[in-house]
Write an enzyme that holds these catalytic residues in place. Sequence first.
Site, mmCIF file in Angstrom:
data_model
loop_
_atom_site.group_PDB
_atom_site.id
_atom_site.type_symbol
_atom_site.label_atom_id
_atom_site.label_comp_id
_atom_site.label_asym_id
_atom_site.label_seq_id
_atom_site.Cartn_x
_atom_site.Cartn_y
_atom_site.Cartn_z
ATOM 1 C CD GLU A 95 -2.716 1.318 0.172
ATOM 2 O OE1 GLU A 95 -3.225 0.656 -0.424
ATOM 3 O OE2 GLU A 95 -2.770 2.740 -0.214
ATOM 4 C CB THR A 155 -6.008 -0.190 -3.714
ATOM 5 O OG1 THR A 155 -5.257 0.766 -2.978
ATOM 6 C CG2 THR A 155 -5.568 -1.605 -3.544
ATOM 7 C CG HIS A 167 -4.681 4.055 2.934
ATOM 8 N ND1 HIS A 167 -5.177 5.287 3.020
ATOM 9 C CD2 HIS A 167 -5.214 3.760 1.641
ATOM 10 C CE1 HIS A 167 -6.010 5.458 1.986
ATOM 11 N NE2 HIS A 167 -5.960 4.451 1.170
ATOM 12 C CG ASP A 224 -1.571 0.680 -3.702
ATOM 13 O OD1 ASP A 224 -0.431 1.506 -3.497
ATOM 14 O OD2 ASP A 224 -2.266 0.450 -3.134
ATOM 15 C CG HIS A 225 -2.036 4.115 -5.131
ATOM 16 N ND1 HIS A 225 -1.818 4.804 -4.099
ATOM 17 C CD2 HIS A 225 -2.772 3.220 -4.652
ATOM 18 C CE1 HIS A 225 -2.749 4.443 -3.003
ATOM 19 N NE2 HIS A 225 -3.193 3.332 -3.434
HETATM 20 C C1 GP9 Z 1 -9.188 -0.282 0.643
HETATM 21 C C2 GP9 Z 1 -7.769 -0.286 0.341
HETATM 22 C C3 GP9 Z 1 -7.262 1.188 -0.007
HETATM 23 O O1 GP9 Z 1 -9.956 -1.529 0.721
HETATM 24 O O2 GP9 Z 1 -7.826 -0.849 -0.943
HETATM 25 O O3 GP9 Z 1 -7.590 1.698 -1.092
HETATM 26 P P1 GP9 Z 1 -6.975 3.128 -1.741
HETATM 27 O O4 GP9 Z 1 -7.413 4.449 -1.112
HETATM 28 O O5 GP9 Z 1 -5.482 2.892 -1.486
HETATM 29 O O6 GP9 Z 1 -7.351 2.950 -3.010
HETATM 30 MN MN MN Z 2 -3.787 1.833 -2.330
#
Ligand code: GP9
Ligand code: MN
Length: 661
Positions: free
Chosen positions: A257, A302, A417, A476-477
């Site tokens: 994440e 994500t 996150h 992921d980003h």
């Molecule tokens: C929530 C997680 C976070 O289920 O995938 O999402 P994001 O905000 O990073 O897209």
């Molecule tokens: Mn994410």
Amino acid sequence: MKKISLPKIKNNEHIVFFTIAVVLFWFKTYAAYKIEFTLGIDNNLQKFLLFINPLSSALFFFGLALLFKKHMKLVIIITNFLLSFLLYANIAYYRFFSDFITVPVLMSTKTNAGQLGDSALSLMSPFDIFYFTDFIILIGLSLSVFKKMTVENRKSFKVVLLFSITVFLFNLGLAEKDRPQLLSRSFDRNYLVKYLGAYNFTIYDAIQNIKSSGQRALANSSDITDVENYRKANFAAPNPEYFGKAKGMNVLYIALESLQSFAIDYKMPDGQEVTPFLNSLVHNNEAFYFDNFYHQTRQGKTSDAEFLMENGLYPMATGAVFVNKAQNTYQAMPAILKGYGYNSASFHGNYKTFWNRNVMYKALGYDQFFDADYYNMTDENTKNYGLKDKPFFTESIPMLKGLEQPFYTKFLTLSNHFPFEMDPEDTEFPAGETDDKVVNQYFQAAHYMDEAIEQFFNDLKASGLYENTVIVMYGDHYGISENHNEAMAQVLGVEEITPVLNTDLQRVPLFIHVPGVKGGIKHQYGGQVDVRSTVLHLLGIDTKDYMELGSDLLSKDHRNWALFRNGDFVSPDVVQIKGKCYSSETGELMEETTACQDIGNKVNLELQMSDEIVYKDLLRFYQPQGYTPINPNDYEYLAPKKIIETDENLIPDETEETIED
Ligand code: GP9
Ligand code: MN
């Protein structure tokens, strides 16, 4: 005392009220642009356009009120409130996502329930009342100075409408001069807001969405031919050195994440590494580590990354494909591998409806979805969006061990996150020392995730799975948006984050560990779209018949660039940022304007191909050789309790009722 009266304008009081409403709203919107949004204004024409662009919408919407004779004041006040609310919603959303609200996002907000709301809430401040001051002033005026206002002249509506259309066309004309084909080529919402304004953007977006649902209806089977030809012409053949090296092995993805590559090998002021475990993997040659690898996500974050990795297609320019195109036909990793005897599962410590996963996973062919219902979601185990990474991995191990092999699995982490806040008992790692709390906390959260991954690797080794499992880990980003670039300059020890450096910050780590294959640091340029064919080739599955757009990172034919969803791209020589061409090496703007043209054209074509597939749902017309289509209706993700009941056939009638949500 004589009452204030407006003798000269008596008959035109409503025009005065209307003008005050327009001007206040116009200036407020302009102030919001300047205070809240980073729109990349770089010439005087753009400055001017930004200034005038709220005017046509203000004239048009408030102008409608002139149609209402008796209730004109009220209609103006209500219109002001609705538009102010739209503006403020965009502001709150932008603070978090650095982006504007679109129709699909509104649809996904419903799906994501309160959680997106919580993030936005944390970014609101009492001073935001400023964005409603004109609303308050208008109410005040309507109850005092304009208390007895009457609307005498209905001709004013036509005049105002004509005036607003003229202003709009003037605005559009100048905008097209600065950026030709603004409306047809716009991959980036920032451009539209900058040139045409936040309100016109919303109208544009609504029209686009209506058009998009029409596209699917109009598509037919011959539309896939262009994509097939494109795929043939751009296919990067597998590298014989690696093809099939992981044949028959389990596959395990870990989404890291918000992890960006700058954190890898980064040391805190006291010398501690942020991600010591991942760093050890970078340097011990056991796994491949790609250091010029970029995320290609947009609003779906994500879920966009999941989509890219499993379909080899790009996410949508607006909204999340997981939410808006979950009814499409896909030929995703879990479905392909099913044909090779694989059993698939996704593990995630958040509830299954987030990002519409419980619907989309069926279209992707996931056999099982271990969501929050499978974990111990106690107060101390959870933070922010869900389960903390350490309990997540610990509790996942028995479920993973219970899967039939070979398996294809995905683990979505959560602790790192935004806003990266940790419970004090979870970290002893030092926070950063910048003036920005979010950036400072990022190091602690990333460090915690690194520890969790190390623990998971140890558990995988202890369980014997490690020796027979390909492990793919990817950021992921971005986690730290451009809004934090001042602090990021401190982190990186530079004066400012230049455009090229900012693009460099979009690098995310990619690790691929194949048991028995020597890894090492790889410098080729690539993005998330490229991972699927890389992994399938390692598993000995040729991808040339699949309609995907990635290019195997280990192939000798690998194209050496990665595109972004807004049409920009990176390559070893040139980088295109907001349509401008820079030298990758020096970071300077290129004199020669054609330097980016060659890759730029390829990028546009590739995005167009991807959009054809996604918007027209073209895979419903195509079947790769040897592939057995899956039927989403065959899949259901029940909570564990329900599964036990189903297995034991205790209450067979009730299983039907659990199908949904
Ligand atoms: C929530 C997680 C976070 O289920 O995938 O999402 P994001 O905000 O990073 O897209
Ligand atoms: Mn994410």
